[in-house]
Write a protein that holds these residues in place. Structure first.
Motif, mmCIF file in Angstrom:
data_model
loop_
_atom_site.group_PDB
_atom_site.id
_atom_site.type_symbol
_atom_site.label_atom_id
_atom_site.label_comp_id
_atom_site.label_asym_id
_atom_site.label_seq_id
_atom_site.Cartn_x
_atom_site.Cartn_y
_atom_site.Cartn_z
ATOM 1 N N LEU A 215 -49.312 -40.501 -35.059
ATOM 2 C CA LEU A 215 -49.720 -41.894 -35.253
ATOM 3 C C LEU A 215 -50.007 -42.224 -36.714
ATOM 4 O O LEU A 215 -50.346 -43.365 -37.036
ATOM 5 C CB LEU A 215 -50.972 -42.188 -34.408
ATOM 6 N N GLY A 216 -49.891 -41.214 -37.591
ATOM 7 C CA GLY A 216 -50.139 -41.434 -39.013
ATOM 8 C C GLY A 216 -51.372 -40.686 -39.486
ATOM 9 O O GLY A 216 -52.301 -40.436 -38.694
ATOM 10 N N ASN A 217 -51.371 -40.298 -40.768
ATOM 11 C CA ASN A 217 -52.469 -39.497 -41.313
ATOM 12 C C ASN A 217 -53.822 -40.195 -41.206
ATOM 13 O O ASN A 217 -54.825 -39.593 -40.823
ATOM 14 C CB ASN A 217 -52.187 -39.133 -42.773
ATOM 15 N N SER A 218 -53.854 -41.474 -41.554
ATOM 16 C CA SER A 218 -55.128 -42.209 -41.546
ATOM 17 C C SER A 218 -55.697 -42.294 -40.136
ATOM 18 O O SER A 218 -56.892 -42.053 -39.910
ATOM 19 C CB SER A 218 -54.934 -43.613 -42.125
ATOM 20 N N TYR A 219 -54.826 -42.625 -39.180
ATOM 21 C CA TYR A 219 -55.279 -42.735 -37.798
ATOM 22 C C TYR A 219 -55.686 -41.383 -37.252
ATOM 23 O O TYR A 219 -56.674 -41.271 -36.500
ATOM 24 C CB TYR A 219 -54.177 -43.353 -36.937
ATOM 25 N N ALA A 220 -54.945 -40.338 -37.638
ATOM 26 C CA ALA A 220 -55.274 -38.989 -37.169
ATOM 27 C C ALA A 220 -56.650 -38.562 -37.673
ATOM 28 O O ALA A 220 -57.450 -37.990 -36.922
ATOM 29 C CB ALA A 220 -54.210 -38.003 -37.634
ATOM 30 N N GLY A 224 -60.533 -37.632 -35.852
ATOM 31 C CA GLY A 224 -61.176 -36.339 -36.059
ATOM 32 C C GLY A 224 -60.223 -35.180 -36.213
ATOM 33 O O GLY A 224 -60.637 -34.018 -36.119
ATOM 34 N N VAL A 225 -58.940 -35.463 -36.448
ATOM 35 C CA VAL A 225 -57.951 -34.396 -36.628
ATOM 36 C C VAL A 225 -58.063 -33.818 -38.029
ATOM 37 O O VAL A 225 -58.007 -34.554 -39.021
ATOM 38 C CB VAL A 225 -56.513 -34.923 -36.390
ATOM 39 N N ASN A 226 -58.253 -32.520 -38.114
ATOM 40 C CA ASN A 226 -58.291 -31.822 -39.397
ATOM 41 C C ASN A 226 -56.845 -31.503 -39.801
ATOM 42 O O ASN A 226 -56.245 -30.550 -39.298
ATOM 43 C CB ASN A 226 -59.121 -30.547 -39.281
ATOM 44 N N LEU A 227 -56.297 -32.311 -40.690
ATOM 45 C CA LEU A 227 -54.875 -32.175 -41.034
ATOM 46 C C LEU A 227 -54.579 -30.854 -41.736
ATOM 47 O O LEU A 227 -53.507 -30.271 -41.535
ATOM 48 C CB LEU A 227 -54.450 -33.355 -41.922
ATOM 49 N N HIS A 228 -55.509 -30.385 -42.552
ATOM 50 C CA HIS A 228 -55.291 -29.102 -43.235
ATOM 51 C C HIS A 228 -55.279 -27.954 -42.223
ATOM 52 O O HIS A 228 -54.421 -27.064 -42.283
ATOM 53 C CB HIS A 228 -56.381 -28.869 -44.276
ATOM 54 N N HIS A 229 -56.218 -27.998 -41.284
ATOM 55 C CA HIS A 229 -56.268 -26.975 -40.233
ATOM 56 C C HIS A 229 -54.994 -27.019 -39.390
ATOM 57 O O HIS A 229 -54.443 -25.977 -39.015
ATOM 58 C CB HIS A 229 -57.506 -27.211 -39.362
ATOM 59 N N LEU A 230 -54.517 -28.225 -39.095
ATOM 60 C CA LEU A 230 -53.280 -28.381 -38.314
ATOM 61 C C LEU A 230 -52.100 -27.769 -39.058
ATOM 62 O O LEU A 230 -51.274 -27.070 -38.452
ATOM 63 C CB LEU A 230 -53.021 -29.870 -38.045
#
Length: 323
Positions: A215-220, A224-230
């Motif tokens: 759904l996009g980085n900002s929405y993620a 509460g999505v940790n993009l670095h961890h992902l």
């Protein structure tokens, strides 16, 4: 779970079982049912065929899952398991082992194990490098560029090694690159099962964050999505799954691109949990069918996957360009 998804899964399970049965009855000799369950003159051949089916099932789980993770993370339907350079480094490690181990006295029954181990070690080393530098790449595209550079460098070194290799060493490397699914032993399959289970568990942990990431980085981040961890989980899971199969079967990774594409065509692409399950099921079916085709035609597995995969990818490119 929708009715359509249940029907798809049921049909795929039936097709997988039938393909596995056909696979175990495909070869130079016709086997009886007792050869698979009791001691007989053909029991050894039956064991080889069982190993072949098992390794095809594991490959069908691993390669499409790796491709699915790459495509969903990078939002690119043409991304595949080799996008980070893992496959190329595994091939490079195998080439070093094959081309420089001919002077070392290694028992014959250990040679395939050391060959697979060299591919896994090389892939894990690159995975650690990717994990260490991933913090410096904020943009996903830089990881793709890094993988491309690694693949190009590994390919150049492999070509250089082939230029100076002895005839037998060069032949051994070429045979490995063809994808020898009949050479995998039961002990190697046990190791492969462990690697696939670990990679699949990590993949399971990435599906929910990937839904937010789509759904996009900002929405993620708002979810509460940790993009670095992902990103770290994606690198580890994809590396383990693609490296393990490359180590034992050679570079047969085209289905990592085409299976996720087929799954999006037959079911809602927004439902990632169902897509992941379909990728594994359809991957197992396609790998079993490839194995049957390889046994019938005596054409290497890697060649068959390329013959099937290249036209599909070309159609995908033309379709994208048309849109």
């Amino acid at each position: 779970m929708s009715k359509k998804f249940k029907i798809l899964c049921s049909l795929l399970i039936i097709a997988i079982i039938l393909s596995a049965i056909i696979n175990m009855n495909t070869g130079f000799l016709s086997l009886e049912l007792q050869d698979f369950f009791y001691s007989s003159p053909n029991s050894q051949i039956a064991d080889i065929r069982i190993n072949r089916v098992l390794v095809m099932l594991l490959a069908g789980i691993s390669i499409p899952t790796s491709g699915f993770l790459m495509q969903e993370y990078f939002q690119n339907p043409l991304a595949g398991p080799d996008i980070l350079g893992i496959t190329s480094v595994a091939s490079l490690s195998v080439s070093f082992y094959i081309l420089f181990s001919h002077d070392i006295q290694i028992p014959e029954f250990l040679q395939n194990s050391f060959l697979s181990l060299s591919a896994i070690i090389g892939s894990l080393l690159l995975m650690m490098v990717l994990l260490s530098i991933s913090n410096k790449f904020q943009d996903k595209s830089y990881l793709i560029i890094f993988g491309f550079l690694v693949s190009a460098l590994a390919g150049a070194i492999v070509s250089l090694l082939q230029l100076y290799a002895e005839n037998q060493s060069l032949k051994n490397y070429i045979l490995w690159s063809f994808g020898a699914n009949n050479m995998v032993t039961r002990n190697q399959i046990l190791v492969l099962i462990v690697l696939v289970l670990i990679g699949s568990f990590i993949s399971f942990k990435t599906i929910k964050p990937l839904i937010g990431n789509s759904l996009g980085n900002s929405y993620a981040q708002s979810l509460g999505v940790n993009l670095h961890h992902l990103k770290l989980l994606i690198i580890i899971a994809s590396s383990l799954l693609s490296a393990s199969i490359t180590a034992f079967l050679g570079p047969i990774l085209f289905i990592g691109i085409i299976v996720p594409h087929f799954c999006r065509l037959i079911y809602n692409p927004a439902k990632l949990w169902q897509q992941w399950i379909l990728n594994m099921m359809l991957g197992m079916l396609i790998m079993l069918l490839f194995s049957i085709a390889a046994e019938k035609s005596h054409i290497p597995l890697n060649v068959i996957s390329s013959i099937f995969g290249i036209p599909v990818i070309l159609v995908m490119l033309l379709k994208q360009n048309k849109v």
